[in-house]
Design a protein around this motif. Sequence first.
Motif, PDB file in Angstrom:
ATOM      1  N   LEU A  48      95.681  27.489  64.003  1.00  0.00           N
ATOM      2  CA  LEU A  48      94.906  26.642  64.849  1.00  0.00           C
ATOM      3  C   LEU A  48      94.480  25.281  64.622  1.00  0.00           C
ATOM      4  N   ALA A  49      93.934  24.686  65.723  1.00  0.00           N
ATOM      5  CA  ALA A  49      93.789  23.165  65.509  1.00  0.00           C
ATOM      6  C   ALA A  49      92.400  22.874  65.325  1.00  0.00           C
ATOM      7  N   ALA A  50      91.292  23.676  64.856  1.00  0.00           N
ATOM      8  CA  ALA A  50      90.296  24.326  64.372  1.00  0.00           C
ATOM      9  C   ALA A  50      90.186  25.774  64.336  1.00  0.00           C
ATOM     10  N   PRO A  51      88.624  25.433  63.009  1.00  0.00           N
ATOM     11  CA  PRO A  51      88.412  27.208  62.611  1.00  0.00           C
ATOM     12  C   PRO A  51      88.218  28.006  63.698  1.00  0.00           C
ATOM     13  N   LEU A  52      88.494  29.091  63.879  1.00  0.00           N
ATOM     14  CA  LEU A  52      87.986  30.774  64.518  1.00  0.00           C
ATOM     15  C   LEU A  52      86.766  30.985  63.730  1.00  0.00           C
ATOM     16  N   THR A  53      85.362  31.469  64.266  1.00  0.00           N
ATOM     17  CA  THR A  53      84.282  31.773  64.012  1.00  0.00           C
ATOM     18  C   THR A  53      84.138  33.344  64.463  1.00  0.00           C
ATOM     19  N   LEU A  54      83.911  34.142  64.433  1.00  0.00           N
ATOM     20  CA  LEU A  54      83.650  35.439  65.274  1.00  0.00           C
ATOM     21  C   LEU A  54      81.957  35.988  64.160  1.00  0.00           C
ATOM     22  N   PRO A  55      81.941  36.887  65.029  1.00  0.00           N
ATOM     23  CA  PRO A  55      80.312  38.044  64.859  1.00  0.00           C
ATOM     24  C   PRO A  55      81.263  39.366  65.260  1.00  0.00           C
ATOM     25  N   PHE A  56      81.168  39.987  63.854  1.00  0.00           N
ATOM     26  CA  PHE A  56      82.210  41.506  63.585  1.00  0.00           C
ATOM     27  C   PHE A  56      80.970  41.993  65.028  1.00  0.00           C
ATOM     28  N   ARG A  57      81.352  42.914  65.785  1.00  0.00           N
ATOM     29  CA  ARG A  57      80.643  43.349  66.280  1.00  0.00           C
ATOM     30  C   ARG A  57      80.357  45.156  66.715  1.00  0.00           C
ATOM     31  N   ARG A  58      79.504  45.110  65.978  1.00  0.00           N
ATOM     32  CA  ARG A  58      78.359  46.357  65.324  1.00  0.00           C
ATOM     33  C   ARG A  58      76.971  46.437  66.327  1.00  0.00           C
ATOM     34  N   THR A  59      77.294  47.868  67.113  1.00  0.00           N
ATOM     35  CA  THR A  59      75.505  48.384  67.570  1.00  0.00           C
ATOM     36  C   THR A  59      74.643  49.346  66.587  1.00  0.00           C
ATOM     37  N   PRO A  60      73.801  49.689  67.215  1.00  0.00           N
ATOM     38  CA  PRO A  60      72.772  50.897  66.262  1.00  0.00           C
ATOM     39  C   PRO A  60      73.641  51.867  66.366  1.00  0.00           C
ATOM     40  N   ASP A  61      74.366  52.455  67.151  1.00  0.00           N
ATOM     41  CA  ASP A  61      75.578  53.504  67.150  1.00  0.00           C
ATOM     42  C   ASP A  61      75.855  53.824  66.560  1.00  0.00           C
ATOM     43  N   VAL A  62      76.484  52.642  65.861  1.00  0.00           N
ATOM     44  CA  VAL A  62      77.956  52.691  64.583  1.00  0.00           C
ATOM     45  C   VAL A  62      76.629  52.560  63.747  1.00  0.00           C
ATOM     46  N   VAL A  63      75.874  51.909  63.378  1.00  0.00           N
ATOM     47  CA  VAL A  63      75.371  52.400  62.054  1.00  0.00           C
ATOM     48  C   VAL A  63      74.856  54.238  62.094  1.00  0.00           C
ATOM     49  N   GLU A  64      74.812  54.666  63.117  1.00  0.00           N
ATOM     50  CA  GLU A  64      74.278  55.909  63.078  1.00  0.00           C
ATOM     51  C   GLU A  64      75.087  56.695  62.707  1.00  0.00           C
ATOM     52  N   TYR A  65      76.598  56.513  63.334  1.00  0.00           N
ATOM     53  CA  TYR A  65      78.330  56.862  62.586  1.00  0.00           C
ATOM     54  C   TYR A  65      78.468  56.770  61.211  1.00  0.00           C
ATOM     55  N   TYR A  66      78.026  55.643  60.658  1.00  0.00           N
ATOM     56  CA  TYR A  66      77.646  55.241  59.232  1.00  0.00           C
ATOM     57  C   TYR A  66      76.919  56.139  58.617  1.00  0.00           C
ATOM     58  N   ARG A  67      75.945  56.553  58.784  1.00  0.00           N
ATOM     59  CA  ARG A  67      75.163  57.529  58.172  1.00  0.00           C
ATOM     60  C   ARG A  67      75.749  58.303  57.652  1.00  0.00           C
ATOM     61  N   ASP A  68      75.823  59.176  58.750  1.00  0.00           N
ATOM     62  CA  ASP A  68      76.689  60.352  58.544  1.00  0.00           C
ATOM     63  C   ASP A  68      78.003  60.815  58.275  1.00  0.00           C
ATOM     64  N   VAL A  69      78.336  58.925  57.741  1.00  0.00           N
ATOM     65  CA  VAL A  69      79.988  59.409  57.732  1.00  0.00           C
ATOM     66  C   VAL A  69      79.868  59.385  56.502  1.00  0.00           C
ATOM     67  N   LEU A  70      78.309  59.190  55.666  1.00  0.00           N
ATOM     68  CA  LEU A  70      78.061  58.304  54.343  1.00  0.00           C
ATOM     69  C   LEU A  70      77.826  60.104  53.450  1.00  0.00           C
ATOM     70  N   ARG A  71      77.886  61.136  54.104  1.00  0.00           N
ATOM     71  CA  ARG A  71      77.380  62.312  53.453  1.00  0.00           C
ATOM     72  C   ARG A  71      78.577  62.824  53.154  1.00  0.00           C
ATOM     73  N   HIS A  72      79.811  62.073  53.317  1.00  0.00           N
ATOM     74  CA  HIS A  72      80.814  63.082  52.471  1.00  0.00           C
ATOM     75  C   HIS A  72      81.346  62.309  51.460  1.00  0.00           C
ATOM     76  N   ARG A  73      80.507  61.244  51.299  1.00  0.00           N
ATOM     77  CA  ARG A  73      80.946  60.540  49.586  1.00  0.00           C
ATOM     78  C   ARG A  73      82.073  59.696  49.558  1.00  0.00           C
ATOM     79  N   LEU A  74      82.393  59.454  50.407  1.00  0.00           N
ATOM     80  CA  LEU A  74      83.872  58.867  49.976  1.00  0.00           C
ATOM     81  C   LEU A  74      83.715  56.966  49.914  1.00  0.00           C
ATOM     82  N   SER A  75      82.567  56.702  51.345  1.00  0.00           N
ATOM     83  CA  SER A  75      82.467  55.567  50.921  1.00  0.00           C
ATOM     84  C   SER A  75      81.379  54.634  49.413  1.00  0.00           C
ATOM     85  N   LEU A  76      81.875  53.053  49.459  1.00  0.00           N
ATOM     86  CA  LEU A  76      80.909  52.715  48.302  1.00  0.00           C
ATOM     87  C   LEU A  76      80.543  51.249  48.209  1.00  0.00           C
TER      88      LEU A  76
END
Length: 190
Positions: A48-76
């Motif tokens: 690229l001619a100039a650096p590209l900076t982008l935000p990560f896409r996150r919404t509150p429902d994603v974090v709720e999903y992650y909280r459910d995922v954490l119960r499986h104890r595979l996340s670090l």
Amino acid sequence: MIEIRTLERVEIADLERIAPGYTSLSVYDVAHEENNERATITLTLRPLAAPLTLPFRRTPDVVEYYRDVLRHRLSLGAYDSEAGDRLVGVAIADAQLWNGTLLVWEFHLEAAYRRQGIGRRMMEALVERAAAAGLRVISVETSTTNVPAIAFYRRVGFHIGSIDLSFYSNDDIEKGDVVVFMKRKLMPTV
């Protein structure tokens, strides 16, 4: 000292602090051609001619999903004991048992902690957990615009396993932001 252990909880503020977005000096352009005899998808690295900076896409429902995922104890989490056990890295992952895949939805380290081998340690800990759970592959999702992530995943044993041309929207190719799923095969230990 950095300790890597099971991630018990995560808040959107943690994710935004640890990984608000990314910067890339290049992108992969995607070309897709298809007819009755052949279908091809080509990724071509373009500086690229100039650096590209982008935000990560996150919404509150994603974090709720992650909280459910954490119960499986595979996340670090990576915790800095010298900073009051501060969470400085996350690897949020969930098992897809029907095909033996550990899906990694978030894999990030705070900028100040990168290039110290912590990301590699986190990935190896994920590999151990996934293999112990009888899984056969780890899959991470990233984007053709996140070339630094693609390079990191390659350094820790991943390869491009699939490309989804409409994961984010119906015009991902035109927007130049196409999903890349990178995979690392495992040797299950159970």
